[in-house]
Scaffold this motif. Structure first.
Motif, mmCIF file in Angstrom:
data_model
loop_
_atom_site.group_PDB
_atom_site.id
_atom_site.type_symbol
_atom_site.label_atom_id
_atom_site.label_comp_id
_atom_site.label_asym_id
_atom_site.label_seq_id
_atom_site.Cartn_x
_atom_site.Cartn_y
_atom_site.Cartn_z
ATOM 1 N N LYS A 85 1.003 -0.856 -0.243
ATOM 2 C CA LYS A 85 0.024 0.004 0.352
ATOM 3 C C LYS A 85 1.002 1.068 0.213
ATOM 4 O O LYS A 85 0.800 2.399 -0.912
ATOM 5 N N GLU A 89 0.758 3.874 -3.091
ATOM 6 C CA GLU A 89 0.427 4.946 -2.335
ATOM 7 C C GLU A 89 1.914 5.888 -2.906
ATOM 8 O O GLU A 89 1.562 7.699 -3.397
ATOM 9 N N HIS A 93 1.384 9.618 -6.058
ATOM 10 C CA HIS A 93 2.275 11.104 -5.542
ATOM 11 C C HIS A 93 3.046 10.947 -6.330
ATOM 12 O O HIS A 93 2.963 12.588 -6.769
#
Length: 221
Positions: A85, A89, A93
């Motif tokens: 995860k 992420e 980003h």
């Protein structure tokens, strides 16, 4: 401008994995490949894919970390390796960061969306990707498949082959943009041992053109 394109692509190379070893010509092992990665990163460079290639003649793509696409390539490669995860992420980003450099001409494709659409689950997911992730969103396989089902091929998702674990994470995007092209190329590099690195380099060449103001761009829903 053309200078921006050249700058984005400087230092990106496709080369046999064996060339990265401390002693080229020797067998490619987990230990020698791990050492090669450490040496690359110590020199400010890295490689796609990060996993050990099947043989020394297998081509990989190396690149400078401190570059237009460098941190996105690093995040995506680590995510494809780990599936975590956190790396998902970070990849989303870094994709948003590159997108901020390449939205030209300004606001060309901006849509006036005042609220979630009343349509299919995929429409709702696309709206969520746009509003929550500015085009790139990390989400679980369960969230993705609830919206669009478990298709054999899903556009705009990394990894391209969905993990079987519903709790696993993917990165979803919903427009063809420079960072989306990079992630698409990384999907190929991760699965195509023979031509993946060359394909990724081609995707990077195309993505770099988005840095030129006024060039035509395309998107899909």
């Amino acid at each position: 401008m053309q200078n921006a394109v050249d700058e984005a692509l400087v230092g990106i190379r496709v080369e046999p994995a064996g060339h990265l070893l401390e002693h080229p010509g020797r067998d490619l092992t987990s230990a020698s490949w791990s050492h090669a990665l450490e040496q690359l990163e110590a020199a400010g460079r890295s490689v796609v894919p990060r996993r050990i290639p099947p043989h020394a003649a297998c081509e990989v793509l190396t690149y400078p970390l401190r570059s237009t696409f460098g941190y996105l390539l690093d995040a995506g490669a680590r995510f494809l390796e780990s599936g975590s995860k956190q790396d998902a992420e970070r990849t989303a980003h870094e994709a948003r960061t590159v997108k901020a450099l390449t939205v030209v001409p300004a606001l060309r494709h901006q849509r006036d969306e005042t609220g979630p659409p009343s349509g299919t689950g995929e429409d709702l997911l696309d709206h969520r990707v746009s509003t929550e992730g500015n085009g790139f969103l990390a989400l679980s396989v369960a969230e993705l498949t609830e919206a669009i089902g478990r298709r054999h091929k899903v556009r705009g998702v990394m990894p391209a082959v969905l993990p079987s674990n519903p709790a696993a994470f993917v990165v979803r995007w919903n427009r063809i943009t420079a960072p989306g092209l990079v992630l698409s190329g990384m999907n190929v590099a991760h699965t195509d041992v023979e031509y993946g690195a060359v394909n990724l380099q081609s995707h990077l060449d195309t993505a770099a053109q988005a840095l030129v103001p006024g060039e035509p761009h395309h998107e899909w829903r």
